[in-house]
Design an enzyme around this catalytic site. Structure first.
Site, PDB file in Angstrom:
ATOM      1  N   CYS A  44      28.993  24.983 -50.989  1.00 58.95           N
ATOM      2  CA  CYS A  44      28.278  26.207 -51.340  1.00 58.95           C
ATOM      3  C   CYS A  44      29.347  27.266 -51.495  1.00 58.95           C
ATOM      4  O   CYS A  44      29.885  27.759 -50.499  1.00 58.95           O
ATOM      5  CB  CYS A  44      27.277  26.595 -50.248  1.00 58.95           C
ATOM      6  SG  CYS A  44      26.501  28.191 -50.561  1.00 58.95           S
TER       7      CYS A  44
ATOM      8  N   CYS B 124      28.155  30.934 -50.084  1.00 61.18           N
ATOM      9  CA  CYS B 124      27.958  31.173 -48.642  1.00 61.18           C
ATOM     10  C   CYS B 124      28.166  29.864 -47.900  1.00 61.18           C
ATOM     11  O   CYS B 124      29.294  29.369 -47.876  1.00 61.18           O
ATOM     12  CB  CYS B 124      26.611  31.813 -48.347  1.00 61.18           C
ATOM     13  SG  CYS B 124      25.209  31.155 -49.260  1.00 61.18           S
ATOM     14  N   SER B 125      27.130  29.288 -47.305  1.00 59.35           N
ATOM     15  CA  SER B 125      27.314  28.030 -46.588  1.00 59.35           C
ATOM     16  C   SER B 125      26.016  27.239 -46.558  1.00 59.35           C
ATOM     17  O   SER B 125      25.667  26.644 -45.546  1.00 59.35           O
ATOM     18  CB  SER B 125      27.824  28.278 -45.171  1.00 59.35           C
ATOM     19  OG  SER B 125      26.947  29.142 -44.485  1.00 59.35           O
ATOM     20  N   CYS B 126      25.273  27.226 -47.687  1.00 57.66           N
ATOM     21  CA  CYS B 126      24.033  26.464 -47.769  1.00 57.66           C
ATOM     22  C   CYS B 126      24.316  24.997 -47.460  1.00 57.66           C
ATOM     23  O   CYS B 126      25.319  24.440 -47.914  1.00 57.66           O
ATOM     24  CB  CYS B 126      23.429  26.586 -49.168  1.00 57.66           C
ATOM     25  SG  CYS B 126      22.954  28.276 -49.573  1.00 57.66           S
TER      26      CYS B 126
END
Lengths: 218, 99
Positions: free
Chosen positions: A121, A124-126
């Protein structure tokens, strides 16, 4: 770090030095920690959520682990019809095995002899938390997020995963409303294994795509 | 909202840089790709970010890019790809194609 001397009380009455362990509150408090605490308090004060709902959500998140994703992959390896359904709709397929995959739609992407998938991602950090737990720190790092789209083969090699020159490396950037789960290839030598044994071969990293499924006996 | 693009369509990501919250990463803006899946319709994150309801929902696509088209001097193989989820208002037909 300070040290202290204390008795252990295990019979011989010896005394020696230990560094004292800092308590949680002794660590520096960051901006985002303060903001998170403050937001939680405001939401509770205004009656948007209750303290118990917040606690339950944290408890649920912490209960998620790669074992859930591994069960889905193992079932797909032994049941072609289930695999079809998993590739179409992970959340629905998970419900068949009484696994709660949450409300966010998850898509499985299948590794084959021609294509190796890896997830990132960049924004962000999906991450498919409902099926493989909280993301490792490296997944959230700027280095992983920027380099995986720019030089995926080099990143994979650093994880010990060499992808052949004749294969396609396909990077999935989860920028929007979907989350991705990599379905690794079933390893050679696992033909006679049952579903539970197969699930043990499916590690977290293989479902992110930075590794392959373990070989039997590995 | 009817999806404007179909699987197999060649598209170009708008080379736009609006202020505020967007979910279109910079590295694909201005680049050409191919629709490989029409995912469905989702609330517009650019509206949701500011407390609005994100309606009408907008079609979301898988767009596949050749890595060699994204990065000059890409060190991998020619067949390597990146697949990015992109909302329809960020896409236009690739040059020379009719919508």
């Amino acid at each position: 770090m300070s040290t202290e001397t204390h008795g252990h009380g295990h019979g011989d009455g010896h005394r020696h030095e230990h560094p004292s362990q800092p308590d949680l509150e002794d660590q520096p408090v960051g901006y985002y920690q303060v903001m998170t605490e403050a937001l939680g308090e405001v939401l509770i004060d205004k009656g948007v959520i209750t303290a118990d709902e917040l606690r339950q959500q944290v408890e649920w998140q912490d209960s998620r682990a790669p074992v859930f994703g591994a069960k889905l992959i193992a079932r797909a390896w032994v049941d072609p019809d289930f695999k079809e359904r998993l590739l179409e709709d992970v959340n629905g397929a998970a419900a068949e095995l009484d696994i709660d995959a949450g409300d966010i739609p998850i898509r499985a992407v299948e590794n084959t002899g021609q294509v190796h998938n890896v997830i990132v991602c960049t924004l962000c950090s999906c991450y498919p938390r409902s099926l493989i737990g909280l993301p490792p720190d490296w997944y959230k790092s700027r280095a992983y997020r920027s380099r995986t789209v720019r030089e995926p083969r080099a990143v994979l090699a650093e994880f010990g995963t060499e992808i052949g020159d004749d294969m396609e490396v396909r990077v999935h950037d989860s920028t929007a409303d979907l989350r991705y789960l990599v379905m690794p290839m079933r390893p050679a030598g696992s033909e006679d294994m049952g579903e539970d044994e197969l699930a043990d071969l499916v590690g977290r990293d293989s479902m992110i795509g930075v590794a392959l499924a373990r070989s039997p006996g590995e | 909202m009817t999806a404007r693009f179909a699987k197999g369509d060649r598209v170009r990501v708008r080379d736009a840089h609006p202020p505020g919250h967007v979910r279109t990463p910079s590295f694909i803006r201005g680049h050409n790709g191919v629709i490989t899946r029409v995912i469905g319709e989702f609330a517009n994150p650019e509206e949701l970010a500011y407390g609005r309801d994100g309606r009408p929902e907008i079609p979301l696509y898988w767009v596949e890019f050749r890595q060699t088209e994204l990065w000059s001097g890409y060190a991998g193989q020619a067949q390597d790809t990146a697949v990015v989820d992109i909302f329809e208002h960020w896409l236009e037909p690739a040059e020379g194609d009719t919508p």
